[in-house]
Write a protein that holds these residues in place. Sequence first.
Motif, mmCIF file in Angstrom:
data_model
loop_
_atom_site.group_PDB
_atom_site.id
_atom_site.type_symbol
_atom_site.label_atom_id
_atom_site.label_comp_id
_atom_site.label_asym_id
_atom_site.label_seq_id
_atom_site.Cartn_x
_atom_site.Cartn_y
_atom_site.Cartn_z
ATOM 1 N N PRO A 1 3.192 35.855 -1.316
ATOM 2 C CA PRO A 1 4.677 35.464 -1.829
ATOM 3 C C PRO A 1 5.169 34.369 -0.767
ATOM 4 N N LYS A 2 4.857 34.554 0.510
ATOM 5 C CA LYS A 2 5.363 33.405 1.345
ATOM 6 C C LYS A 2 4.959 31.970 0.826
ATOM 7 N N THR A 3 3.606 31.799 0.348
ATOM 8 C CA THR A 3 3.165 30.600 -0.094
ATOM 9 C C THR A 3 3.936 30.132 -1.138
ATOM 10 N N ILE A 4 3.960 30.945 -2.165
ATOM 11 C CA ILE A 4 4.582 30.824 -3.368
ATOM 12 C C ILE A 4 6.197 30.391 -3.318
ATOM 13 N N ARG A 5 6.947 31.132 -2.500
ATOM 14 C CA ARG A 5 8.323 30.989 -2.102
ATOM 15 C C ARG A 5 8.782 29.844 -1.453
ATOM 16 N N ASP A 6 8.111 29.653 -0.364
ATOM 17 C CA ASP A 6 8.188 28.486 0.501
ATOM 18 C C ASP A 6 8.020 27.139 -0.353
ATOM 19 N N ASN A 7 6.817 26.953 -1.346
ATOM 20 C CA ASN A 7 6.501 25.908 -1.857
ATOM 21 C C ASN A 7 7.518 25.590 -2.912
ATOM 22 N N VAL A 8 7.837 26.725 -3.612
ATOM 23 C CA VAL A 8 8.950 26.572 -4.717
ATOM 24 C C VAL A 8 10.140 26.242 -4.087
ATOM 25 N N ALA A 9 10.562 26.397 -2.881
ATOM 26 C CA ALA A 9 11.915 25.963 -2.301
ATOM 27 C C ALA A 9 11.489 24.530 -1.888
ATOM 28 N N LEU A 10 10.323 24.153 -1.602
ATOM 29 C CA LEU A 10 10.284 22.526 -1.409
ATOM 30 C C LEU A 10 10.163 21.725 -2.621
ATOM 31 N N PHE A 11 10.012 22.437 -3.685
ATOM 32 C CA PHE A 11 9.958 21.728 -5.001
ATOM 33 C C PHE A 11 11.623 21.525 -5.279
ATOM 34 N N GLU A 12 12.341 22.455 -5.052
ATOM 35 C CA GLU A 12 13.927 22.273 -5.204
ATOM 36 C C GLU A 12 14.446 21.249 -4.264
ATOM 37 N N LYS A 13 14.088 21.219 -2.982
ATOM 38 C CA LYS A 13 14.493 20.313 -1.867
ATOM 39 C C LYS A 13 14.151 18.846 -2.063
ATOM 40 N N TYR A 14 12.842 18.686 -2.473
ATOM 41 C CA TYR A 14 12.455 17.316 -2.842
ATOM 42 C C TYR A 14 11.532 17.127 -4.106
ATOM 43 N N PRO A 15 12.635 16.071 -4.613
ATOM 44 C CA PRO A 15 11.960 16.113 -6.089
ATOM 45 C C PRO A 15 10.628 15.450 -6.158
ATOM 46 N N HIS A 16 10.109 14.983 -5.291
ATOM 47 C CA HIS A 16 8.417 14.247 -5.459
ATOM 48 C C HIS A 16 7.532 15.126 -4.895
ATOM 49 N N TYR A 17 7.990 16.307 -4.186
ATOM 50 C CA TYR A 17 6.717 17.181 -3.566
ATOM 51 C C TYR A 17 5.936 17.957 -4.771
ATOM 52 N N ILE A 18 4.704 17.814 -4.556
ATOM 53 C CA ILE A 18 3.812 18.611 -5.007
ATOM 54 C C ILE A 18 2.931 19.356 -4.086
ATOM 55 N N PHE A 19 2.261 20.275 -4.669
ATOM 56 C CA PHE A 19 1.365 21.257 -3.856
ATOM 57 C C PHE A 19 0.086 21.463 -4.473
ATOM 58 N N ASN A 20 -1.018 21.743 -3.714
ATOM 59 C CA ASN A 20 -2.328 22.074 -4.096
ATOM 60 C C ASN A 20 -2.756 23.471 -3.550
ATOM 61 N N LEU B 1 0.855 -1.259 0.014
ATOM 62 C CA LEU B 1 0.003 -0.054 0.167
ATOM 63 C C LEU B 1 1.110 1.282 -0.034
ATOM 64 N N THR B 2 0.398 2.241 -0.609
ATOM 65 C CA THR B 2 1.198 3.502 -0.788
ATOM 66 C C THR B 2 0.129 4.816 -0.148
ATOM 67 N N LEU B 3 0.516 5.637 0.617
ATOM 68 C CA LEU B 3 -0.152 6.704 1.167
ATOM 69 C C LEU B 3 0.177 8.079 0.415
ATOM 70 N N PHE B 4 -0.480 8.545 -0.342
ATOM 71 C CA PHE B 4 -0.353 9.940 -0.862
ATOM 72 C C PHE B 4 -0.688 11.037 -0.268
ATOM 73 N N VAL B 5 0.065 12.189 0.081
ATOM 74 C CA VAL B 5 -0.339 13.011 0.819
ATOM 75 C C VAL B 5 0.142 14.505 0.174
ATOM 76 N N VAL B 6 -0.981 15.428 -0.140
ATOM 77 C CA VAL B 6 -0.631 16.491 -1.009
ATOM 78 C C VAL B 6 -0.731 17.708 0.168
ATOM 79 N N PRO B 7 -0.070 18.544 0.157
ATOM 80 C CA PRO B 7 -0.140 19.496 1.031
ATOM 81 C C PRO B 7 -0.884 20.567 -0.046
ATOM 82 N N TYR B 8 -1.597 21.657 1.182
ATOM 83 C CA TYR B 8 -2.730 22.448 0.530
ATOM 84 C C TYR B 8 -2.369 23.965 1.643
ATOM 85 N N ALA B 9 -2.531 24.844 0.843
ATOM 86 C CA ALA B 9 -2.699 25.968 1.602
ATOM 87 C C ALA B 9 -4.075 26.821 1.616
#
Length: 134
Positions: A73-92, A46-54
């Motif tokens: 700007p904080k929502t955008i920049r924080d999540n773009v930074a997470l894209f760079e840090k975690y290659p499988h990170y997605i955001f909603n 089994l796999t659990l998928f979690v999608v962050p949301y603001a």
Amino acid sequence: MNRRGRFLSVIAAVWLVVMLVAVQGQQPAPQPAPPPPAPIELTRGLTLFVVPYAHLDTEWRWDYPTTIREYLPKTIRDNVALFEKYPHYIFNFSGANRYRMIKEYYPADFEKVRKAVAAGRWFPAGSSMEENDV
């Protein structure tokens, strides 16, 4: 209420008062923080998928100037930074009006969002102009 019922009620009330007096002033000994839980091993494939949301609720809790100046700007920049840090990170993120404000006030960040949407990392969700709580 009959005599037996009144007697039991008095006994219960006296017991409650005695218990309250007995525990008054007593403080439990401080307990050490429990260790973090061990990772859950999924044994059935089994796999659990979690999608962050603001949930940025510009119609209720925050005013537009603060939303534009701080939260967008904080929502955008924080999540773009997470894209760079975690290659499988997605955001909603939802709310067409917020995307309009991002495009108007932060065009460079809007381009980052567009690229993230095209890459399948940022999902513009919902179909309303503003966040709603139904």
